[in-house]
Design a protein around this motif. Structure first.
Motif, short mmCIF file in Angstrom:
data_model
loop_
_atom_site.label_atom_id
_atom_site.label_comp_id
_atom_site.label_asym_id
_atom_site.label_seq_id
_atom_site.Cartn_x
_atom_site.Cartn_y
_atom_site.Cartn_z
N ASP A 59 0.82 -1.01 -0.10
CA ASP A 59 0.21 0.08 0.04
C ASP A 59 1.13 1.24 -0.19
O ASP A 59 0.17 2.28 -0.84
N ILE A 60 1.71 1.34 0.60
CA ILE A 60 2.11 2.13 0.74
C ILE A 60 3.50 2.40 -0.37
O ILE A 60 3.83 3.32 -0.40
N GLU A 61 4.05 1.23 -1.25
CA GLU A 61 5.03 1.10 -2.40
C GLU A 61 3.75 1.79 -3.85
O GLU A 61 4.18 2.86 -4.41
N LEU A 62 2.91 2.01 -3.58
CA LEU A 62 1.86 2.15 -4.24
C LEU A 62 1.44 3.43 -4.80
O LEU A 62 1.61 4.20 -5.36
N GLN A 63 1.51 4.60 -3.41
CA GLN A 63 1.64 5.88 -3.01
C GLN A 63 3.04 6.10 -3.32
O GLN A 63 2.43 7.36 -3.38
N ARG A 64 3.91 5.71 -3.31
CA ARG A 64 5.34 5.91 -3.81
C ARG A 64 5.42 6.90 -5.47
O ARG A 64 6.11 7.34 -5.28
N PHE A 65 4.33 5.92 -6.32
CA PHE A 65 3.98 6.19 -7.39
C PHE A 65 3.41 7.18 -7.36
O PHE A 65 3.63 7.97 -8.90
N THR A 66 2.43 8.16 -6.58
CA THR A 66 1.78 9.11 -6.74
C THR A 66 2.55 10.27 -6.60
O THR A 66 1.78 11.27 -7.66
N LEU A 67 3.49 9.88 -6.11
CA LEU A 67 4.37 11.41 -5.97
C LEU A 67 5.03 11.97 -7.26
O LEU A 67 5.02 12.93 -7.65
N PRO A 68 5.53 11.41 -7.95
CA PRO A 68 6.20 11.62 -9.73
C PRO A 68 4.93 11.70 -9.97
O PRO A 68 4.81 12.46 -11.36
N GLN A 69 3.74 11.32 -10.32
CA GLN A 69 2.60 11.72 -11.15
C GLN A 69 2.56 12.97 -10.79
O GLN A 69 1.37 13.72 -11.62
N ALA A 70 2.06 13.43 -9.62
CA ALA A 70 2.10 15.10 -9.32
C ALA A 70 2.59 15.74 -9.94
O ALA A 70 2.95 17.18 -10.79
N ASP A 71 4.34 15.27 -9.97
CA ASP A 71 5.18 16.27 -10.86
C ASP A 71 4.66 16.52 -12.72
O ASP A 71 4.80 17.23 -13.51
N THR A 72 4.63 15.48 -13.02
CA THR A 72 4.07 15.15 -14.19
C THR A 72 2.23 16.07 -14.90
O THR A 72 2.08 16.89 -15.56
N GLU A 73 1.38 15.86 -13.31
CA GLU A 73 0.83 17.40 -13.39
C GLU A 73 0.89 18.82 -13.43
O GLU A 73 0.56 19.17 -14.52
N LEU A 74 2.25 18.59 -13.12
CA LEU A 74 2.58 20.26 -13.32
C LEU A 74 3.33 20.76 -14.57
O LEU A 74 3.38 21.53 -15.25
N GLU A 75 3.37 19.84 -14.70
CA GLU A 75 4.52 19.39 -16.46
C GLU A 75 3.55 19.98 -17.32
O GLU A 75 3.81 20.30 -18.53
N ARG A 76 2.19 19.15 -17.17
CA ARG A 76 0.91 19.41 -18.15
C ARG A 76 0.41 20.67 -18.20
O ARG A 76 0.19 20.87 -18.86
N ALA A 77 0.26 21.10 -17.00
CA ALA A 77 -0.13 22.26 -16.57
C ALA A 77 0.30 23.82 -17.17
O ALA A 77 0.10 24.07 -17.50
N LYS A 78 2.37 23.26 -16.64
CA LYS A 78 3.26 24.24 -17.80
C LYS A 78 2.99 24.13 -18.95
O LYS A 78 3.49 25.90 -19.51
N GLY A 79 2.41 23.53 -19.90
CA GLY A 79 1.92 23.50 -21.20
C GLY A 79 0.51 23.95 -21.75
O GLY A 79 0.32 23.75 -22.72
N GLY A 80 -0.07 24.40 -20.86
CA GLY A 80 -1.89 24.99 -21.40
C GLY A 80 -2.22 23.68 -21.34
O GLY A 80 -3.58 23.59 -21.67
N GLY A 81 -1.82 22.61 -20.35
CA GLY A 81 -3.09 21.44 -20.57
C GLY A 81 -4.21 21.47 -19.37
O GLY A 81 -3.90 22.16 -18.34
N VAL A 82 -4.58 21.11 -18.80
CA VAL A 82 -5.79 20.36 -17.29
C VAL A 82 -5.14 19.09 -16.91
O VAL A 82 -4.49 18.69 -17.44
N VAL A 83 -5.64 19.64 -15.37
CA VAL A 83 -4.96 18.05 -15.28
C VAL A 83 -6.30 17.60 -14.71
O VAL A 83 -7.12 17.44 -14.85
N ARG A 84 -5.37 16.37 -14.62
CA ARG A 84 -5.76 15.37 -14.90
C ARG A 84 -6.78 14.31 -13.46
O ARG A 84 -7.70 13.52 -13.46
N GLY A 85 -6.08 15.18 -12.86
CA GLY A 85 -6.66 14.82 -11.25
C GLY A 85 -6.07 13.60 -10.39
O GLY A 85 -5.02 12.71 -11.18
N LEU A 86 -6.06 13.26 -9.21
CA LEU A 86 -4.95 12.49 -8.62
C LEU A 86 -6.22 11.34 -7.79
O LEU A 86 -7.33 11.48 -8.18
N ALA A 253 -2.04 22.06 -9.99
CA ALA A 253 -0.76 21.53 -9.88
C ALA A 253 -0.21 21.77 -8.76
O ALA A 253 0.33 19.94 -8.61
N ARG A 254 0.22 22.31 -8.96
CA ARG A 254 1.48 22.51 -7.21
C ARG A 254 0.82 21.72 -6.23
O ARG A 254 1.37 21.95 -5.86
#
Length: 606
Positions: A59-86, A253-254
């Motif tokens: 369960d903890i290992e699953l959540q570790r992969f959500t941390l870089p997902q938030a970074d991809t959300e920020l990069e997507r928003a900086k490019g002018g995209g809408v956030v995909r959600g968490l 995204a931030r």
């Protein structure tokens, strides 16, 4: 060539900005479990159990992969995209056989009543002890917020077109081109760059080129080359206008990056609390098994003494029957206790490992951290604990950030209800040239030349085109945007109410944990006194039995009451330790109290 270089460099730059996915999927256990495995047993302390959970729990290992997902959300928003959600769903540790549904906690011993043990289901699923409860921490609900007005694409884009064409058109009038069929053959090479900005504006630079040849007999230039270099600008004045509006998804995204950290922290809290509870129940079951073994030995001794007195003729044979029944009753209690201990052991090992090989599966866990109750409780005032919970709990922190994101999203929904009023401007330079055909005898031929002449005309701005204007789209009744805005406002208010509910729940959890600690201490003290007096009563009855002044029935009764008192003492200690852990969870201090570092937990190394 410049446009091609820009096209190749832009994607490379974006790839460098994306967070690298350095963590690989691994189902191997950490070395710690091997270090603790000795001679078929795992000597496990509470701190070792917590460290194993941080390193191995999936369960903890699953959540570790959500941390870089938030970074991809920020990069997507900086490019002018809408956030995909968490994903706001977290998993708790299984209840275990020693959890709230466990029959381990027996009723206090009552004078004159005898309990022959507790019946335990042979299938753990009947207790609901294996499934992981799921907690959804979303304040938004299942229906997402509307995207609102469109956001410009901030990443520049290079456009290009290469084409060749051959067109043959029949002609009714030979005077038009001097041919019965007008044939054109050409090549087009266009390129451009377009980009959006946070003001809402769109800028496009285009460089168009075409080379045409015809079979017309009355053309002055054939073939000929035409080019244009243009700049087009569109700037919204109402819908889509404003830096704060168009950067709202970047701010969202931030916040999502902070939310993922808080969700990871909340998953740590859920897992640590669950492991403390499972380990505490395991220790209680381990101690309760010892109680059952001691009770069985006492019953077997009573049977032996009763048989001796029956043979001597000082007791009736029925007393031996009663003593024999008590032996099998205590043996059944011991079998049930061992079965529950084995089930709890299997659940605990599943939580603390990623995969079980034969060595781990066959190993027995030996707890090394006893259940202890301090002489006094150092509990701060209840209001201080509540204030600490409201300020420090990660589930409350991420809930507030969700509401903040909802408010940011409302900007787009409100802006989408406005009319479209855009300033549109265009500046373009044109050029045209080609070789002379001899059809015209005029000495002034400004368009004679090749592609160099065309470029010279563009740079000299010999044939400029300028335009500026306002483009308006006024909806008569914008019911889609107005409905989205009303829906988003209602959802935001609902999210605010859910945050208030969560805060009230946090306060209630703090109060309930304090009460549970107080009750568990009182129960432990009462159980200790009851155990002492039941021990004295049993010893007195055994003394009477040895001189023939009592019967096996009364000895059995006092042995059962003593066993019940001992189990109650074990259960009271377990309840106290779990209540203390529940208070630490309720106030959000359980990670600090157990010396668990957030950074170490993220890296999976304790």
């Amino acid at each position: 060539m410049l446009l091609i270089c820009i096209a190749l460099a832009a994607p490379a730059q974006q790839l460098q900005q994306l967070p690298p996915l350095s963590r690989q999927v691994s189902l191997d256990n950490s070395q710690r479990i091997r270090d603790l495995l000795r001679a078929g047993s795992i000597n496990l302390s509470l701190q070792d159990a917590l460290a194993l959970a941080i390193e191995n729990n999936l369960d903890i290992e699953l959540q570790r992969f959500t941390l870089p997902q938030a970074d991809t959300e920020l990069e997507r928003a900086k490019g002018g995209g809408v956030v995909r959600g968490l994903n706001f769903t977290l998993s708790e540790v299984p209840t275990g056989v020693g959890g709230p549904l466990s029959p381990l906690v027996t009723s206090p011993a009552a004078t004159g009543s005898v309990s022959n043990g507790t019946s335990v289901p042979t299938n753990a699923l009947e207790l609901g002890v294996l499934g992981e409860p799921q907690d959804n921490y979303s304040m938004q609900g299942t229906i997402p917020q509307s995207n609102g007005s469109n956001v410009p694409i901030y990443d520049p884009a290079v456009t290009g077109q290469l084409s060749w064409s051959h067109v043959s058109t029949p002609e009714l009038n030979l005077l038009s081109y001097g041919q019965p069929a007008f044939v054109t053959q050409g090549f087009t090479a266009n390129a451009g760059v377009q980009q959006g900005f946070s003001t809402g504006g769109q800028v496009a630079v285009s460089f168009d080129n075409s080379h045409q040849s015809t079979n017309a007999l009355n053309s002055n230039y054939n073939p000929y080359t035409g080019s244009s270099l243009g700049l087009n600008i569109t700037q919204p004045l109402m819908r889509g206008f404003g830096m704060r509006l168009n950067r709202r998804f970047i701010h969202i995204a931030r916040n999502e990056r902070r939310i993922t950290s808080l969700l990871f922290q909340q998953q740590l809290i859920l897992t640590v609390y669950g492991v403390v509870r499972l380990y505490t129940d395991f220790v209680a079951l381990y101690e309760d098994e010892k109680v059952k073994e001691e009770t069985e030995r006492a019953a077997e001794k009573l049977l032996s003494d009763t048989n001796a007195q029956v043979e001597e003729g000082t007791l009736a044979p029925v007393e031996a029957t009663r003593a024999n029944a008590e032996v099998f009753s205590t043996r059944q209690d011991l079998i049930n206790a061992r079965g529950m201990l084995e089930e709890q052991e299997a659940i605990l090992k599943n939580v603390l490992t990623r995969s079980e090989d034969d060595a781990i599966r066959s190993a027995h866990v030996i707890p090394t951290s006893p259940l202890e109750i301090p002489a006094q409780d150092a509990i701060r005032p209840i209001q201080d604990l509540i204030n600490e919970a409201v300020a420090d709990r990660p589930d409350l922190g991420q809930a507030r950030l969700q509401v903040e994101n909802n408010i940011l999203g409302l900007q787009g929904a409100k802006n989408a209800t406005l009319p479209e009023v855009d300033i549109v401007g265009m500046a373009q330079n044109n050029g045209l040239a080609g070789p002379m055909t001899g059809y015209s005898t005029s000495p002034n031929q400004p368009l004679a030349g090749g592609y160099g002449t065309v470029l010279e005309q563009l740079l000299a701005r010999n044939y400029p085109t300028l335009s500026i204007g306002v483009q308006v789209t006024l909806p008569i009744h914008n019911r889609i945007a107005e409905s989205d805005l009303a829906r988003d406002e209602l959802q935001t208010k609902q999210a605010q109410v859910r945050v208030a509910q969560l805060q009230n729940q946090a306060k209630l959890e703090v109060e309930d944990a304090v009460i549970a600690m107080r009750r568990a201490r009182a129960a432990y003290e009462a159980a200790g006194e009851a155990q002492k007096f039941q021990q004295e009563s049993l010893e007195a009855e055994q003394a009477k039995f040895e001189v023939g002044a009592s019967t096996a029935f009364f000895v059995i009764q006092y042995e059962s009451l003593l066993a019940q008192a001992k189990s109650t003492t074990v259960a009271a200690k377990s309840s106290y330790v779990k209540a203390k852990a529940a208070l630490q969870r309720a106030t959000g201090s359980i990670l600090t109290d157990n010396s668990i570092s957030f950074d170490q937990a993220v890296n999976g190394k304790m």
